[in-house]
Scaffold this active site. Sequence first.
Site, PDB file in Angstrom:
ATOM      1  CG  ASN A  10      99.104  14.536  20.546  1.00  0.00           C
ATOM      2  OD1 ASN A  10      98.517  15.005  19.570  1.00  0.00           O
ATOM      3  ND2 ASN A  10      98.631  13.484  21.212  1.00  0.00           N
ATOM      4  CD1 TRP A  11     100.036  21.241  19.982  1.00  0.00           C
ATOM      5  CD2 TRP A  11      99.879  22.037  17.890  1.00  0.00           C
ATOM      6  NE1 TRP A  11     100.998  22.195  19.823  1.00  0.00           N
ATOM      7  CE2 TRP A  11     100.924  22.703  18.542  1.00  0.00           C
ATOM      8  CE3 TRP A  11      99.598  22.371  16.558  1.00  0.00           C
ATOM      9  CZ2 TRP A  11     101.686  23.688  17.922  1.00  0.00           C
ATOM     10  CZ3 TRP A  11     100.356  23.345  15.933  1.00  0.00           C
ATOM     11  CH2 TRP A  11     101.387  24.003  16.614  1.00  0.00           C
ATOM     12  CE  LYS A  12      96.069  14.510  23.705  1.00  0.00           C
ATOM     13  NZ  LYS A  12      95.539  13.985  24.957  1.00  0.00           N
ATOM     14  CG  HIS A  97      97.558   9.049  22.013  1.00  0.00           C
ATOM     15  ND1 HIS A  97      96.368   9.089  22.693  1.00  0.00           N
ATOM     16  CD2 HIS A  97      98.355   9.987  22.576  1.00  0.00           C
ATOM     17  CE1 HIS A  97      96.445  10.036  23.628  1.00  0.00           C
ATOM     18  NE2 HIS A  97      97.641  10.582  23.575  1.00  0.00           N
ATOM     19  CD  GLU A  99      93.366  11.484  23.777  1.00  0.00           C
ATOM     20  OE1 GLU A  99      93.761  12.041  22.738  1.00  0.00           O
ATOM     21  OE2 GLU A  99      93.413  12.044  24.894  1.00  0.00           O
ATOM     22  CD  GLU A 167     100.443   9.489  26.702  1.00  0.00           C
ATOM     23  OE1 GLU A 167     101.145  10.502  26.691  1.00  0.00           O
ATOM     24  OE2 GLU A 167      99.556   9.259  25.877  1.00  0.00           O
ATOM     25  N   GLY A 173      95.310  13.543  30.622  1.00  0.00           N
ATOM     26  CA  GLY A 173      94.203  14.477  30.832  1.00  0.00           C
ATOM     27  C   GLY A 173      93.895  14.795  32.284  1.00  0.00           C
ATOM     28  CB  SER A 213      98.729  14.958  33.333  1.00  0.00           C
ATOM     29  OG  SER A 213      97.561  14.278  32.935  1.00  0.00           O
ATOM     30  N   GLY A 234     100.481  17.215  26.001  1.00  0.00           N
ATOM     31  CA  GLY A 234      99.222  17.411  25.288  1.00  0.00           C
ATOM     32  C   GLY A 234      98.750  18.843  25.454  1.00  0.00           C
TER      33      GLY A 234
HETATM   34  P1  PGA Z   1      97.880  15.702  28.301  1.00  0.00           P
HETATM   35  O1  PGA Z   1      97.913  14.730  27.026  1.00  0.00           O
HETATM   36  O2  PGA Z   1      99.291  16.252  28.439  1.00  0.00           O
HETATM   37  O3  PGA Z   1      96.903  16.738  27.972  1.00  0.00           O
HETATM   38  O4  PGA Z   1      97.517  14.832  29.469  1.00  0.00           O
HETATM   39  C1  PGA Z   1      98.953  13.808  26.912  1.00  0.00           C
HETATM   40  C2  PGA Z   1      98.685  12.810  25.854  1.00  0.00           C
HETATM   41  O5  PGA Z   1      97.526  12.464  25.580  1.00  0.00           O
HETATM   42  O6  PGA Z   1      99.652  12.315  25.243  1.00  0.00           O
END
Ligand code: PGA
Length: 256
Positions: A10-12, A97, A99, A167, A173, A213, A234
């Site tokens: 997931n590149w956000k 997600h 976020e 998750e 993060g 993470s 991520g």
């Molecule tokens: P991260 O993100 O691997 O940078 O912790 C994971 C996610 O938000 O799904």
Amino acid sequence: MTRTPIALANWKMAMTVTESLAFIRDLRAAAADLLHLVEVIICPPFTALWPLNQALGPGDVQLGGQNMAATSDAAQTGAISAALLHDVGCHWVLLGHAEVRQAQGDDDETVNRKVQLALEVGLAPILLVGEGRDEAETQQTALARRLAQLLAGCTPEQVARMVLVYEPEGAIGLAAPAEPAHVAAGVAAIRAWLREHMGDEVAAATRIIYGGSVAPEHANALLASPDLDGLGVGRKGREAAAFAQIVRQIAVAKGL
Ligand code: PGA
């Protein structure tokens, strides 16, 4: 039942079109032999979906959206519907997600509506589920409550086509993922819930991965859980070399 493992990036809100195309070139160079063993799913920003679609071929990396609107009504400035994601070649869409929940105020009911809309146009949800930061409930109770809400109205056949991502909100993060034993317990709880509510066959067929993470140095410890079918990444999912290494670790851990 053998479940094809999954590596998800997931590149956000990162990766320009140029960076996205370079990533695919580098990933193919590093992991071409693994793409028929591990399903690799990239969720780029919306802006990179079409150029990536044009660069990919059959049996290649698959594409997913990072989010979608909870409506099919076109009067939503700045939003992207399930149908528009399908149109640019997405097979998948990330839903729920943490976020997105935080930024857009999505609750479980809204995520469930998105699940239904995605299924209607033929997109397969990649559904994120995990306990919140301050939840008083046990891991198992929180997961059961959320799964019941997120999957309300879904048939067992629809659930078997989804990917579930365990998750925990507090694991995103950070420098390291959640403890492997905690991850194994969460994934086992999700599979047990599927067995109870969707039947043995669906529980055996549905892919469940972990996200939060993930980095190559922690992947093997997580992958020791027999219930775990892969990893969602991520930050490290934007580095082709690190992500290729994780794809390889998944293949090796699953004996492929
Ligand atoms: P991260 O993100 O691997 O940078 O912790 C994971 C996610 O938000 O799904």
